[in-house]
Design a protein around this motif. Structure first.
Motif, PDB file in Angstrom:
ATOM      1  N   LYS A  33     -21.375  65.203  51.468  1.00  0.00           N
ATOM      2  CA  LYS A  33     -20.443  66.314  51.688  1.00  0.00           C
ATOM      3  C   LYS A  33     -21.144  67.669  51.611  1.00  0.00           C
ATOM      4  N   LYS A  34     -22.131  67.794  50.725  1.00  0.00           N
ATOM      5  CA  LYS A  34     -22.717  69.097  50.428  1.00  0.00           C
ATOM      6  C   LYS A  34     -24.038  69.378  51.124  1.00  0.00           C
ATOM      7  N   CYS A  35     -24.676  68.355  51.680  1.00  0.00           N
ATOM      8  CA  CYS A  35     -25.996  68.548  52.287  1.00  0.00           C
ATOM      9  C   CYS A  35     -25.961  68.206  53.766  1.00  0.00           C
ATOM     10  N   TYR A  56     -28.488  72.482  44.294  1.00  0.00           N
ATOM     11  CA  TYR A  56     -28.441  72.854  42.881  1.00  0.00           C
ATOM     12  C   TYR A  56     -27.055  72.663  42.271  1.00  0.00           C
ATOM     13  N   ASP A  57     -26.005  72.982  43.023  1.00  0.00           N
ATOM     14  CA  ASP A  57     -24.653  72.819  42.485  1.00  0.00           C
ATOM     15  C   ASP A  57     -24.317  71.349  42.265  1.00  0.00           C
ATOM     16  N   LEU A  58     -24.793  70.488  43.131  1.00  0.00           N
ATOM     17  CA  LEU A  58     -24.570  69.048  42.969  1.00  0.00           C
ATOM     18  C   LEU A  58     -25.339  68.523  41.754  1.00  0.00           C
ATOM     19  N   ILE A  59     -26.546  68.989  41.560  1.00  0.00           N
ATOM     20  CA  ILE A  59     -27.324  68.581  40.387  1.00  0.00           C
ATOM     21  C   ILE A  59     -26.655  69.080  39.110  1.00  0.00           C
ATOM     22  N   ALA A  60     -26.087  70.274  39.149  1.00  0.00           N
ATOM     23  CA  ALA A  60     -25.356  70.795  37.985  1.00  0.00           C
ATOM     24  C   ALA A  60     -24.160  69.903  37.668  1.00  0.00           C
ATOM     25  N   ASP A  61     -23.434  69.461  38.694  1.00  0.00           N
ATOM     26  CA  ASP A  61     -22.312  68.534  38.483  1.00  0.00           C
ATOM     27  C   ASP A  61     -22.805  67.208  37.924  1.00  0.00           C
TER      28      ASP A  61
END
Length: 80
Positions: A33-35, A56-61
């Motif tokens: 979804k994000k990439c 980065y936002d996905l890794i934070a999640d």
């Protein structure tokens, strides 16, 4: 979890993805979804060609999805 700068790419390591099927499935779904590019997941790491490719936002999640106690219980159950 670890980030390592290799010669031609940046490696992202997260052992929780390889030991927890639910977490892996969640990550794959959210990644798509994000990439804009396909997930290239090796046996131990996810390589990224450029810093701008890292979600980065996905890794934070992902960091919030597994805590230390959960990781320890997964690790101990795998040793049995």
């Amino acid at each position: 979890m670890n980030l390592a700068s290799q010669k031609n790419y940046i490696s992202f390591y997260h052992l929780g993805l390889y030991s927890n099927k639910d977490l892996l499935n969640w990550f794959k779904e959210e990644y798509s979804k994000k990439c804009n590019h396909k997930l290239d997941m090796g046996k131990r790491c996810i390589p990224f060609k450029k810093f701008n490719d890292i979600p980065y936002d996905l890794i934070a999640d992902l960091i919030t999805k597994i805590d230390v106690k959960t990781w320890i219980s997964i690790y101990e159950s795998s040793k049995k």
